[in-house]
Design a protein around this motif. Structure first.
Motif, PDB file in Angstrom:
ATOM      1  N   THR A  60       0.839  -1.206   0.000  1.00 45.59           N
ATOM      2  CA  THR A  60       0.000   0.000   0.000  1.00 45.59           C
ATOM      3  C   THR A  60       0.871   1.252   0.000  1.00 45.59           C
ATOM      4  O   THR A  60       0.593   2.226  -0.720  1.00 45.59           O
ATOM      5  N   ALA A  61       1.956   1.204   0.789  1.00 47.04           N
ATOM      6  CA  ALA A  61       2.868   2.348   0.834  1.00 47.04           C
ATOM      7  C   ALA A  61       3.541   2.550  -0.524  1.00 47.04           C
ATOM      8  O   ALA A  61       3.720   3.683  -0.991  1.00 47.04           O
ATOM      9  N   ARG A  62       3.892   1.437  -1.174  1.00 47.00           N
ATOM     10  CA  ARG A  62       4.542   1.556  -2.488  1.00 47.00           C
ATOM     11  C   ARG A  62       3.568   2.117  -3.526  1.00 47.00           C
ATOM     12  O   ARG A  62       3.939   2.942  -4.362  1.00 47.00           O
ATOM     13  N   VAL A  63       2.332   1.661  -3.451  1.00 46.42           N
ATOM     14  CA  VAL A  63       1.322   2.187  -4.377  1.00 46.42           C
ATOM     15  C   VAL A  63       1.124   3.684  -4.135  1.00 46.42           C
ATOM     16  O   VAL A  63       1.056   4.476  -5.078  1.00 46.42           O
ATOM     17  N   ALA A  64       1.077   4.048  -2.853  1.00 45.46           N
ATOM     18  CA  ALA A  64       0.879   5.462  -2.518  1.00 45.46           C
ATOM     19  C   ALA A  64       2.029   6.303  -3.065  1.00 45.46           C
ATOM     20  O   ALA A  64       1.814   7.348  -3.685  1.00 45.46           O
ATOM     21  N   SER A  65       3.260   5.830  -2.866  1.00 44.56           N
ATOM     22  CA  SER A  65       4.405   6.618  -3.346  1.00 44.56           C
ATOM     23  C   SER A  65       4.421   6.658  -4.867  1.00 44.56           C
ATOM     24  O   SER A  65       4.786   7.673  -5.472  1.00 44.56           O
ATOM     25  N   ASN A  66       3.983   5.569  -5.493  1.00 40.78           N
ATOM     26  CA  ASN A  66       3.920   5.534  -6.954  1.00 40.78           C
ATOM     27  C   ASN A  66       2.928   6.567  -7.482  1.00 40.78           C
ATOM     28  O   ASN A  66       3.224   7.313  -8.425  1.00 40.78           O
ATOM     29  N   VAL A  67       1.779   6.636  -6.842  1.00 39.12           N
ATOM     30  CA  VAL A  67       0.747   7.588  -7.282  1.00 39.12           C
ATOM     31  C   VAL A  67       1.233   9.025  -7.083  1.00 39.12           C
ATOM     32  O   VAL A  67       1.128   9.863  -7.989  1.00 39.12           O
ATOM     33  N   VAL A  68       1.812   9.286  -5.916  1.00 40.80           N
ATOM     34  CA  VAL A  68       2.283  10.648  -5.634  1.00 40.80           C
ATOM     35  C   VAL A  68       3.413  11.022  -6.601  1.00 40.80           C
ATOM     36  O   VAL A  68       3.437  12.125  -7.160  1.00 40.80           O
ATOM     37  N   ALA A  69       4.329  10.079  -6.819  1.00 42.33           N
ATOM     38  CA  ALA A  69       5.460  10.373  -7.714  1.00 42.33           C
ATOM     39  C   ALA A  69       4.971  10.696  -9.124  1.00 42.33           C
ATOM     40  O   ALA A  69       5.444  11.653  -9.748  1.00 42.33           O
ATOM     41  N   HIS A  70       4.026   9.917  -9.609  1.00 43.44           N
ATOM     42  CA  HIS A  70       3.522  10.186 -10.959  1.00 43.44           C
ATOM     43  C   HIS A  70       2.730  11.490 -11.006  1.00 43.44           C
ATOM     44  O   HIS A  70       2.774  12.205 -12.008  1.00 43.44           O
ATOM     45  N   GLY A  71       2.024  11.777  -9.911  1.00 43.98           N
ATOM     46  CA  GLY A  71       1.282  13.036  -9.868  1.00 43.98           C
ATOM     47  C   GLY A  71       2.208  14.232  -9.926  1.00 43.98           C
ATOM     48  O   GLY A  71       2.016  15.155 -10.726  1.00 43.98           O
ATOM     49  N   VAL A  72       3.253  14.191  -9.110  1.00 46.58           N
ATOM     50  CA  VAL A  72       4.219  15.301  -9.094  1.00 46.58           C
ATOM     51  C   VAL A  72       4.918  15.393 -10.442  1.00 46.58           C
ATOM     52  O   VAL A  72       5.139  16.474 -10.982  1.00 46.58           O
ATOM     53  N   ARG A  73       5.232  14.223 -10.979  1.00 45.89           N
ATOM     54  CA  ARG A  73       5.935  14.214 -12.260  1.00 45.89           C
ATOM     55  C   ARG A  73       5.059  14.810 -13.358  1.00 45.89           C
ATOM     56  O   ARG A  73       5.532  15.502 -14.257  1.00 45.89           O
ATOM     57  N   LEU A  74       3.792  14.541 -13.253  1.00 46.40           N
ATOM     58  CA  LEU A  74       2.885  15.118 -14.239  1.00 46.40           C
ATOM     59  C   LEU A  74       2.808  16.636 -14.081  1.00 46.40           C
ATOM     60  O   LEU A  74       2.744  17.373 -15.066  1.00 46.40           O
ATOM     61  N   ARG A  75       2.852  17.071 -12.833  1.00 49.12           N
ATOM     62  CA  ARG A  75       2.860  18.522 -12.604  1.00 49.12           C
ATOM     63  C   ARG A  75       4.122  19.149 -13.162  1.00 49.12           C
ATOM     64  O   ARG A  75       4.092  20.182 -13.817  1.00 49.12           O
ATOM     65  N   VAL A  76       5.243  18.515 -12.867  1.00 50.18           N
ATOM     66  CA  VAL A  76       6.521  19.067 -13.329  1.00 50.18           C
ATOM     67  C   VAL A  76       6.678  18.854 -14.828  1.00 50.18           C
ATOM     68  O   VAL A  76       7.255  19.680 -15.535  1.00 50.18           O
TER      69      VAL A  76
END
Lengths: 306, 116
Positions: A43-59
């Protein structure tokens, strides 16, 4: 389940609003559907994956384009370097009593650094918060960073606007990949990325700084330059080379000889020995290594975010 | 069309026999790769975005199940063609690998030189 829904919905804030409106419910549904099958670690890995892709999409770092990879590599060391310089200068300004009360040597010059840094942070933050306006944010950040030192009364560090400009360029360098998927924008984006890398070079060539009076050589700061240079090089190496977590640890260990050197060196920063500054180096090297590892994992993901 | 890497290929394979929604794709990719590839939600939707932008997949309806939105995806004609071409290429390489491995050991080429 309601608690999980709230928690997952919170993760989606990492994505830009327009994307969240379009895809948020769907991603949330997928996250919830898989929730019963996942342990806490996954669950933690999924959460970090989602956040990382979200930030990456922003950047907007596009990993399938060479320009995107180059600029991403240029931007992160630039940002790390600017943060490190600001940290050191902030520490200079506010924590060392001898310097804090010496307006002749570290008066308005040092006071400017937090302002420039604040502008830079606000620029980056606003660009992340308002991804549709990131070009405006980046341009505003550059202009403000240059204008602030120019508009203030005369000070005894004439090279400050140049440094501000270089550091401010790190922001568009970070954002450039987002603005450069189109061929017509790549030239500008590459120019900005190159300027950011140039900043690193200027900081790194500390001996040359002393010889030619480069922007990073100034009075007491001259003695600090090798440490800043080492930090910058460490960041660059960490960000460009690190591929596994163990590399990050190794890079942090590389700082150890410099810690020893700093203790032996005893070069004074306004009467204070060098080793006071070097813990920052150690912490920053570790942080940069971890950031580099994280970034390299992102750029190695097979899919580009456009 | 950029290089088709393994997770992308697996997503295309997952959609080869009909439409699937996000979690269905995640499960199928894991099954297809015998658990070696785990697609997480962030990566999955980045993949779907890219494949859609390249015209290889398209939306195929949506429904709400137990209060959750499911959006379905399917291969486009172009996506089917890319998958077919990529599969044939991978199959050819695999066949060649098996053919070489099935030769008697003595007839396999040896690496010249060696360690002292």
């Amino acid at each position: 389940m309601r608690r999980e829904r709230t928690r997952f919905a919170r993760l989606l804030w990492a994505y830009p609003r327009s994307y969240r409106e379009r895809r948020g419910d769907e991603i949330l549904g997928t996250l919830l559907e898989g929730a019963p099958d996942r342990g806490s670690f996954e669950t933690a890995r999924v959460a970090s994956n989602v956040v990382a892709h979200g930030v990456r999409l922003r950047v907007g770092i596009a990993s399938d384009q060479a320009a995107g990879r180059i600029l991403a590599a240029a931007a992160l060391p630039g940002l790390a370097m600017a943060a490190a310089v600001a940290l050191v200068m902030g520490w200079f300004a506010f924590l060392l009593p001898g310097i804090r009360h010496d307006p002749v040597s570290f008066g308005i010059d040092t006071a400017l650094w937090p302002i420039v840094y604040l502008v830079w942070v606000l620029g980056a933050a606003s660009a992340l918060a308002f991804p549709r306006r990131k070009r405006v944010c980046a341009a505003g950040c550059v202009l403000a960073s240059v204008a602030v030192p120019l508009l203030l009364p005369e000070h005894n560090w004439p090279r400050l606007p140049a440094i501000s400009l270089l550091i401010a360029l790190a922001v568009p360098a970070l954002l450039a990949p987002a603005t450069s998927p189109r061929r017509s924008h790549r030239g500008l984006a590459l120019f900005v990325g190159a300027a950011s890398l140039g900043t690193l070079g200027a900081a790194a060539a500390s001996s040359a700084q002393a010889a030619i009076g480069g922007p990073f050589f100034y009075l007491g700061f001259g003695t600090l330059a090798p440490y800043v240079a080492w930090m910058a090089l460490g960041f660059s190496a960490a960000l460009l080379v690190a591929r596994r977590w163990i590399h990050a640890a190794a890079l942090a260990l590389l700082a150890v000889p410099w810690l020893v050197f700093a203790f032996v060196d005893q070069q004074p920063f306004g009467g204070t020995p060098a080793y006071y500054a070097v813990w920052i180096e150690f912490v920053c090297a570790l942080a940069a290594g971890l950031l580099g590892t994280w970034a390299s994992r992102l750029t190695r993901t097979p899919e580009a975010i456009y | 069309m950029s290089e088709v890497r393994e997770p992308t290929f697996l997503v295309l394979v997952a959609l080869a026999d009909g439409r699937r929604h996000g979690y269905g794709i995640i499960q199928d990719v894991e099954r297809l790769s015998s658990g070696k590839t785990t697609l997480r939600a962030g990566t999955l939707y980045a993949t779907l975005d890219r494949l859609a932008s390249e015209g290889l997949i398209e939306g195929a309806g949506e429904e709400v199940v137990e209060g959750r939105l499911r959006r379905y995806y399917q291969l486009t004609v172009q996506g089917s063609a890319v998958l077919e071409s990529e599969s044939k290429q991978r199959l050819a390489v695999s066949k060649e690998a098996l053919r070489r491995l099935s030769r008697p050991r003595g007839s396999r080429p040896r690496i010249a030189g060696g360690f002292a």
